[in-house]
Design a protein around this motif. Structure first.
Motif, PDB file in Angstrom:
ATOM      1  N   LEU A  81       5.360   4.308 -13.651  1.00 58.56           N
ATOM      2  CA  LEU A  81       4.716   3.003 -13.767  1.00 58.56           C
ATOM      3  C   LEU A  81       3.247   3.200 -13.452  1.00 58.56           C
ATOM      4  O   LEU A  81       2.896   3.683 -12.380  1.00 58.56           O
ATOM      5  CB  LEU A  81       5.337   1.995 -12.785  1.00 58.56           C
ATOM      6  CG  LEU A  81       6.841   1.778 -12.906  1.00 58.56           C
ATOM      7  CD1 LEU A  81       7.303   0.747 -11.885  1.00 58.56           C
ATOM      8  CD2 LEU A  81       7.222   1.357 -14.318  1.00 58.56           C
ATOM      9  N   LEU A  82       2.396   2.840 -14.393  1.00 60.22           N
ATOM     10  CA  LEU A  82       0.966   3.049 -14.223  1.00 60.22           C
ATOM     11  C   LEU A  82       0.365   1.822 -13.545  1.00 60.22           C
ATOM     12  O   LEU A  82       0.384   0.727 -14.107  1.00 60.22           O
ATOM     13  CB  LEU A  82       0.298   3.310 -15.572  1.00 60.22           C
ATOM     14  CG  LEU A  82       0.897   4.467 -16.384  1.00 60.22           C
ATOM     15  CD1 LEU A  82       0.136   4.636 -17.691  1.00 60.22           C
ATOM     16  CD2 LEU A  82       0.916   5.752 -15.588  1.00 60.22           C
ATOM     17  N   ARG A  92       4.896  -5.088  -8.512  1.00 58.82           N
ATOM     18  CA  ARG A  92       5.773  -5.805  -7.572  1.00 58.82           C
ATOM     19  C   ARG A  92       6.010  -7.235  -8.062  1.00 58.82           C
ATOM     20  O   ARG A  92       7.133  -7.740  -8.007  1.00 58.82           O
ATOM     21  CB  ARG A  92       5.182  -5.796  -6.173  1.00 58.82           C
ATOM     22  CG  ARG A  92       5.281  -4.444  -5.494  1.00 58.82           C
ATOM     23  CD  ARG A  92       4.737  -4.473  -4.059  1.00 58.82           C
ATOM     24  NE  ARG A  92       4.812  -3.180  -3.456  1.00 58.82           N
ATOM     25  CZ  ARG A  92       5.915  -2.658  -2.887  1.00 58.82           C
ATOM     26  NH1 ARG A  92       7.030  -3.354  -2.859  1.00 58.82           N
ATOM     27  NH2 ARG A  92       5.883  -1.462  -2.347  1.00 58.82           N
ATOM     28  N   ALA A  93       4.967  -7.875  -8.560  1.00 54.51           N
ATOM     29  CA  ALA A  93       5.100  -9.249  -9.082  1.00 54.51           C
ATOM     30  C   ALA A  93       6.001  -9.261 -10.315  1.00 54.51           C
ATOM     31  O   ALA A  93       6.818 -10.166 -10.478  1.00 54.51           O
ATOM     32  CB  ALA A  93       3.722  -9.824  -9.408  1.00 54.51           C
ATOM     33  N   TYR A 102      12.088  -3.473  -6.470  1.00 56.42           N
ATOM     34  CA  TYR A 102      10.967  -2.580  -6.771  1.00 56.42           C
ATOM     35  C   TYR A 102      11.300  -1.203  -6.203  1.00 56.42           C
ATOM     36  O   TYR A 102      11.273  -0.998  -4.995  1.00 56.42           O
ATOM     37  CB  TYR A 102       9.670  -3.129  -6.187  1.00 56.42           C
ATOM     38  CG  TYR A 102       8.478  -2.249  -6.462  1.00 56.42           C
ATOM     39  CD1 TYR A 102       7.962  -2.142  -7.748  1.00 56.42           C
ATOM     40  CD2 TYR A 102       7.871  -1.518  -5.449  1.00 56.42           C
ATOM     41  CE1 TYR A 102       6.879  -1.332  -8.023  1.00 56.42           C
ATOM     42  CE2 TYR A 102       6.773  -0.707  -5.710  1.00 56.42           C
ATOM     43  CZ  TYR A 102       6.287  -0.620  -7.003  1.00 56.42           C
ATOM     44  OH  TYR A 102       5.213   0.192  -7.262  1.00 56.42           O
ATOM     45  N   ALA A 103      11.660  -0.273  -7.070  1.00 60.57           N
ATOM     46  CA  ALA A 103      12.048   1.074  -6.654  1.00 60.57           C
ATOM     47  C   ALA A 103      11.601   2.081  -7.707  1.00 60.57           C
ATOM     48  O   ALA A 103      12.424   2.710  -8.375  1.00 60.57           O
ATOM     49  CB  ALA A 103      13.559   1.141  -6.441  1.00 60.57           C
ATOM     50  N   PRO A 104      10.279   2.230  -7.904  1.00 58.35           N
ATOM     51  CA  PRO A 104       9.797   3.119  -8.964  1.00 58.35           C
ATOM     52  C   PRO A 104       9.998   4.589  -8.621  1.00 58.35           C
ATOM     53  O   PRO A 104      10.205   4.948  -7.460  1.00 58.35           O
ATOM     54  CB  PRO A 104       8.310   2.785  -9.039  1.00 58.35           C
ATOM     55  CG  PRO A 104       7.964   2.364  -7.643  1.00 58.35           C
ATOM     56  CD  PRO A 104       9.192   1.642  -7.140  1.00 58.35           C
ATOM     57  N   SER A 105       9.898   5.423  -9.653  1.00 60.21           N
ATOM     58  CA  SER A 105       9.982   6.869  -9.449  1.00 60.21           C
ATOM     59  C   SER A 105       8.786   7.335  -8.632  1.00 60.21           C
ATOM     60  O   SER A 105       7.765   6.649  -8.540  1.00 60.21           O
ATOM     61  CB  SER A 105      10.013   7.599 -10.800  1.00 60.21           C
ATOM     62  OG  SER A 105       8.739   7.591 -11.392  1.00 60.21           O
ATOM     63  N   ARG A 106       8.909   8.496  -8.076  1.00 56.46           N
ATOM     64  CA  ARG A 106       7.802   9.047  -7.285  1.00 56.46           C
ATOM     65  C   ARG A 106       6.650   9.522  -8.158  1.00 56.46           C
ATOM     66  O   ARG A 106       5.598   9.847  -7.663  1.00 56.46           O
ATOM     67  CB  ARG A 106       8.299  10.197  -6.424  1.00 56.46           C
ATOM     68  CG  ARG A 106       9.234   9.720  -5.357  1.00 56.46           C
ATOM     69  CD  ARG A 106       9.679  10.853  -4.496  1.00 56.46           C
ATOM     70  NE  ARG A 106      10.688  10.337  -3.587  1.00 56.46           N
ATOM     71  CZ  ARG A 106      10.939  10.847  -2.427  1.00 56.46           C
ATOM     72  NH1 ARG A 106      10.294  11.909  -2.031  1.00 56.46           N
ATOM     73  NH2 ARG A 106      11.863  10.323  -1.671  1.00 56.46           N
ATOM     74  N   SER A 107       6.856   9.530  -9.460  1.00 59.83           N
ATOM     75  CA  SER A 107       5.801  10.014 -10.358  1.00 59.83           C
ATOM     76  C   SER A 107       4.903   8.889 -10.853  1.00 59.83           C
ATOM     77  O   SER A 107       4.184   9.056 -11.817  1.00 59.83           O
ATOM     78  CB  SER A 107       6.419  10.761 -11.546  1.00 59.83           C
ATOM     79  OG  SER A 107       7.241   9.887 -12.288  1.00 59.83           O
TER      80      SER A 107
END
Length: 187
Positions: A81-82, A92-93, A102-107
């Motif tokens: 997610l950029l 987050r919104a 909200y649990a994005p990848s670490r990348s």
């Protein structure tokens, strides 16, 4: 392209436009105001919504195909997610609006500069929140909207510094407001 109208209406006023990507940059440059995309909440700074432009997740065609295979809920966990100058506030919104944790990848990657961020999306570096600022890319299908779920309170805000505004800056702000009103009447 509309700046010519400002100069025609305001002869003798000179502008200096600085690339400012975050409210923290206001401390290091001497400007009267900044225009930033976000969802508001710049603590310690007075701001005014100039142009409301809800944002949606976007990607290039190849990443959009991955999203289709994974499903959107899984894709926003696995694909980068950029973020923008607000960091992850927009994402987050969006997750809240979508009813997703909200649990994005670490990348994930933050790219404050909008031109660099849109190019990163075009290049397939991940998913970013965009609005109609990239309408030409939507129209020619360089970018694809991944969802109708929008960050409704997103837009372009004028952020004021604690310095008094110059007459030129006041004229420019009034012109920006008038241009926005003109655009809204045409819509």
């Amino acid at each position: 392209p509309r700046l010519t109208r400002f100069f025609e209406a305001n002869p003798g006023i000179s502008l200096r436009i600085e690339p400012i990507n975050s409210v923290s940059m206001l401390k290091s440059v001497h400007v009267d105001m900044a225009v930033l995309w976000g969802i508001g909440g710049w603590e310690g700074h007075k701001c005014e919504l100039l142009l409301s432009l809800p944002a949606v997740p976007t990607a290039n065609r190849a990443v959009a195909d991955q999203v289709t295979q994974l499903g959107l809920a899984e894709a926003v966990k696995q694909l980068p997610l950029l973020g923008d100058s607000s960091g992850d506030a927009g994402w987050r919104a969006w997750h809240a609006a979508a009813g997703l944790p909200y649990a994005p990848s670490r990348s994930s990657l933050t790219i404050p500069d909008s031109n660099s961020r849109v190019q990163a999306v075009v290049d397939g570096q991940g998913i970013a929140l965009w609005d109609d600022l990239v309408a030409p890319e939507f129209d020619d299908e360089t970018l694809v909207r991944l969802s109708d779920i929008r960050v409704e309170n997103a837009g372009y805000f004028v952020i004021f510094t604690d310095r008094p505004m110059s007459q030129g800056a006041e004229a420019f702000l009034n012109w920006l407001r008038a241009e926005n009103d003109r655009s809204e009447r045409r819509a």
